[in-house]
Every structure is written in C-alpha cells, then in structure tokens.
Design a protein around this motif. Sequence first.
Motif, PDB file in Angstrom:
ATOM      1  N   TYR A 280       0.826  -1.201   0.000  1.00  0.00           N
ATOM      2  CA  TYR A 280       0.000   0.000   0.000  1.00  0.00           C
ATOM      3  C   TYR A 280       0.867   1.259   0.000  1.00  0.00           C
ATOM      4  O   TYR A 280       0.607   2.206  -0.754  1.00  0.00           O
ATOM      5  CB  TYR A 280      -0.923   0.017   1.217  1.00  0.00           C
ATOM      6  CG  TYR A 280      -1.788   1.248   1.303  1.00  0.00           C
ATOM      7  CD1 TYR A 280      -2.990   1.322   0.620  1.00  0.00           C
ATOM      8  CD2 TYR A 280      -1.386   2.342   2.067  1.00  0.00           C
ATOM      9  CE1 TYR A 280      -3.782   2.471   0.686  1.00  0.00           C
ATOM     10  CE2 TYR A 280      -2.157   3.489   2.137  1.00  0.00           C
ATOM     11  CZ  TYR A 280      -3.356   3.550   1.434  1.00  0.00           C
ATOM     12  OH  TYR A 280      -4.122   4.692   1.497  1.00  0.00           O
TER      13      TYR A 280
ATOM     14  N   VAL B  13       2.432   1.660  -3.500  1.00  0.00           N
ATOM     15  CA  VAL B  13       1.467   2.116  -4.503  1.00  0.00           C
ATOM     16  C   VAL B  13       1.094   3.578  -4.263  1.00  0.00           C
ATOM     17  O   VAL B  13       0.951   4.362  -5.208  1.00  0.00           O
ATOM     18  CB  VAL B  13       0.206   1.224  -4.484  1.00  0.00           C
ATOM     19  CG1 VAL B  13      -0.875   1.798  -5.395  1.00  0.00           C
ATOM     20  CG2 VAL B  13       0.556  -0.191  -4.928  1.00  0.00           C
ATOM     21  N   ALA B  14       0.962   3.960  -3.014  1.00  0.00           N
ATOM     22  CA  ALA B  14       0.647   5.353  -2.681  1.00  0.00           C
ATOM     23  C   ALA B  14       1.759   6.284  -3.147  1.00  0.00           C
ATOM     24  O   ALA B  14       1.490   7.377  -3.674  1.00  0.00           O
ATOM     25  CB  ALA B  14       0.431   5.493  -1.170  1.00  0.00           C
TER      26      ALA B  14
ATOM     27  N   MET C  27       3.883   5.667  -5.632  1.00  0.00           N
ATOM     28  CA  MET C  27       3.835   5.707  -7.090  1.00  0.00           C
ATOM     29  C   MET C  27       2.775   6.683  -7.580  1.00  0.00           C
ATOM     30  O   MET C  27       2.994   7.448  -8.530  1.00  0.00           O
ATOM     31  CB  MET C  27       3.564   4.309  -7.660  1.00  0.00           C
ATOM     32  CG  MET C  27       4.766   3.390  -7.678  1.00  0.00           C
ATOM     33  SD  MET C  27       4.441   1.835  -8.559  1.00  0.00           S
ATOM     34  CE  MET C  27       4.000   0.768  -7.180  1.00  0.00           C
ATOM     35  N   ALA C  28       1.618   6.666  -6.924  1.00  0.00           N
ATOM     36  CA  ALA C  28       0.540   7.568  -7.311  1.00  0.00           C
ATOM     37  C   ALA C  28       0.916   9.022  -7.031  1.00  0.00           C
ATOM     38  O   ALA C  28       0.659   9.910  -7.851  1.00  0.00           O
ATOM     39  CB  ALA C  28      -0.743   7.199  -6.554  1.00  0.00           C
ATOM     40  N   GLU C  29       1.538   9.251  -5.890  1.00  0.00           N
ATOM     41  CA  GLU C  29       1.922  10.610  -5.500  1.00  0.00           C
ATOM     42  C   GLU C  29       2.955  11.197  -6.454  1.00  0.00           C
ATOM     43  O   GLU C  29       2.873  12.371  -6.828  1.00  0.00           O
ATOM     44  CB  GLU C  29       2.480  10.606  -4.079  1.00  0.00           C
ATOM     45  CG  GLU C  29       2.966  11.971  -3.603  1.00  0.00           C
ATOM     46  CD  GLU C  29       3.635  11.914  -2.248  1.00  0.00           C
ATOM     47  OE1 GLU C  29       4.301  12.898  -1.877  1.00  0.00           O
ATOM     48  OE2 GLU C  29       3.508  10.872  -1.551  1.00  0.00           O
TER      49      GLU C  29
ATOM     50  N   ASN D 135       3.621  10.019  -9.503  1.00  0.00           N
ATOM     51  CA  ASN D 135       3.245   9.769 -10.897  1.00  0.00           C
ATOM     52  C   ASN D 135       4.299   8.946 -11.632  1.00  0.00           C
ATOM     53  O   ASN D 135       4.743   9.295 -12.732  1.00  0.00           O
ATOM     54  CB  ASN D 135       3.002  11.096 -11.631  1.00  0.00           C
ATOM     55  CG  ASN D 135       2.287  10.891 -12.952  1.00  0.00           C
ATOM     56  OD1 ASN D 135       1.503   9.945 -13.117  1.00  0.00           O
ATOM     57  ND2 ASN D 135       2.566  11.755 -13.916  1.00  0.00           N
TER      58      ASN D 135
ATOM     59  N   GLY E  55       5.529   4.706 -12.561  1.00  0.00           N
ATOM     60  CA  GLY E  55       4.955   3.386 -12.713  1.00  0.00           C
ATOM     61  C   GLY E  55       5.694   2.293 -11.978  1.00  0.00           C
ATOM     62  O   GLY E  55       5.227   1.142 -11.948  1.00  0.00           O
TER      63      GLY E  55
ATOM     64  N   GLU F  69       3.388  -1.150 -10.967  1.00  0.00           N
ATOM     65  CA  GLU F  69       1.929  -1.230 -10.962  1.00  0.00           C
ATOM     66  C   GLU F  69       1.473  -2.602 -11.457  1.00  0.00           C
ATOM     67  O   GLU F  69       0.464  -3.137 -10.995  1.00  0.00           O
ATOM     68  CB  GLU F  69       1.360  -0.129 -11.858  1.00  0.00           C
ATOM     69  CG  GLU F  69       1.623   1.276 -11.348  1.00  0.00           C
ATOM     70  CD  GLU F  69       1.260   2.339 -12.355  1.00  0.00           C
ATOM     71  OE1 GLU F  69       0.902   3.460 -11.932  1.00  0.00           O
ATOM     72  OE2 GLU F  69       1.336   2.051 -13.572  1.00  0.00           O
TER      73      GLU F  69
ATOM     74  N   TYR G  90       1.501  -5.060  -8.639  1.00  0.00           N
ATOM     75  CA  TYR G  90       0.340  -4.867  -7.766  1.00  0.00           C
ATOM     76  C   TYR G  90      -0.907  -5.500  -8.374  1.00  0.00           C
ATOM     77  O   TYR G  90      -1.646  -6.227  -7.701  1.00  0.00           O
ATOM     78  CB  TYR G  90       0.109  -3.372  -7.535  1.00  0.00           C
ATOM     79  CG  TYR G  90      -1.197  -3.068  -6.837  1.00  0.00           C
ATOM     80  CD1 TYR G  90      -1.373  -3.348  -5.486  1.00  0.00           C
ATOM     81  CD2 TYR G  90      -2.272  -2.519  -7.544  1.00  0.00           C
ATOM     82  CE1 TYR G  90      -2.580  -3.089  -4.843  1.00  0.00           C
ATOM     83  CE2 TYR G  90      -3.476  -2.254  -6.922  1.00  0.00           C
ATOM     84  CZ  TYR G  90      -3.620  -2.541  -5.576  1.00  0.00           C
ATOM     85  OH  TYR G  90      -4.820  -2.290  -4.944  1.00  0.00           O
TER      86      TYR G  90
END
Length: 198
Positions: A77, A80-81, A83-85, A87, A89, A105, A108
């Motif tokens: 988690y 992934v958080a 990676m999202a923050e 931007n 992959g 990603e 995941y």
Amino acid sequence: MDKRVFTATERRRYINASSASGATKVLPRITRTGIYGPSEQKAASPLHIMNVTGTIEALLNQKSGEVWSVTPDATVYEAVALMAEKNVGALVVLEAEQLVGIISERDYTRKIMLHGKRSRETLVREIMSTELKTVNPKEGVDDCLVFMTEKRVRHLPVVVDGKVLGVISIGDLVKHVISVQNATLDHLERYISGGYAS
C-alpha cells in the motif's frame, strides 16, 4: 520510502570513475542485437534496423534526477501510494542502499488484486520482481528500446558499480524516439526548402 537525487555531474563522476577502473559490469550485457544473458542468442529482429541516436546517460540527464525507492519491508500500500503521489509506474527496492528488486503497478495488479490479497497487509518483498535487468548509462538508446520491446520490460534501473542512478521507462524511450524523428523531419524540411547553404 526514500528519494535520492543525482545531478548530471554526480552521474558523470560515477560513470567516469567506473570506466577508468574497468569495474563496470552489467549483466546481462547489451549487444547490438539487444540485452541478453551470456548463453542467449537472438535472431535479428526488424527493430534492430532502427538507429536511434543517443545514450542512456544523455536521456537520464534530461530527467529530474530523482530516484524514488522503497524498502523490502514497506507495505505494498505504501509503495502504490508513493507511485501515485510521484506519478511513476515503478519503484526500485533498496536494502542498505543496494538494489534488491523493483515493484511496479503491474506487480500490484497481478500479485495483489488478482489473488485477493490486501495491500496494507502485504510487504513489498513478497511481490517485488527480483530477476532484474539493469543497464549501463553508456549504452545506446536503440539497444534498450529493442530489448524492452522484445522482452516486454517496462522499466530498467540504470546502475553503475551497484549504485542506482535512475530508472528508464519504455515511455522515456518512446519520447526520445519521437523527439529524434521530429528533429530529423525538421532538418529535411529545411534542406528541401533551401534552408541550408549548398
């Protein structure tokens, strides 16, 4: 989770020092027909006729220099958080500053979601990819493009003497190819229209 920022000067220092000592070893090695292990042989591919100028070092210097990473004991988690923050992959997985894996990603999606696992309860070390391919910054963009396309690899850590200087994605290479093609077309158009002296 951690971030390491390398300037272009720092990258060149690592690269030049390694080249001078002859210590740089990248496995599997990159050949003109792609990146393969010592026992692998690969037939010629139509992609091999491509001649995309530039090195990975030059491409890396166009990026921010940030290397985003997680430890093997971080939760999926958290990875992934991040990676999202940021931007991105994928993240390199470092333990005692040594590259031990990479989490993306795709990891995941395939190893958490499809198996009904919980990202908050699963550690990065449980799903990270450990059979890593790395690239030397002195290698050509065309070689990496051939390899990543044929092997369906989306991210390549750029490593010198065990130190991760950055990560190159297939998107980075595609953008570079488009840039080179646009520049070539621009030169041809200028030549045809008489923009160059004879």
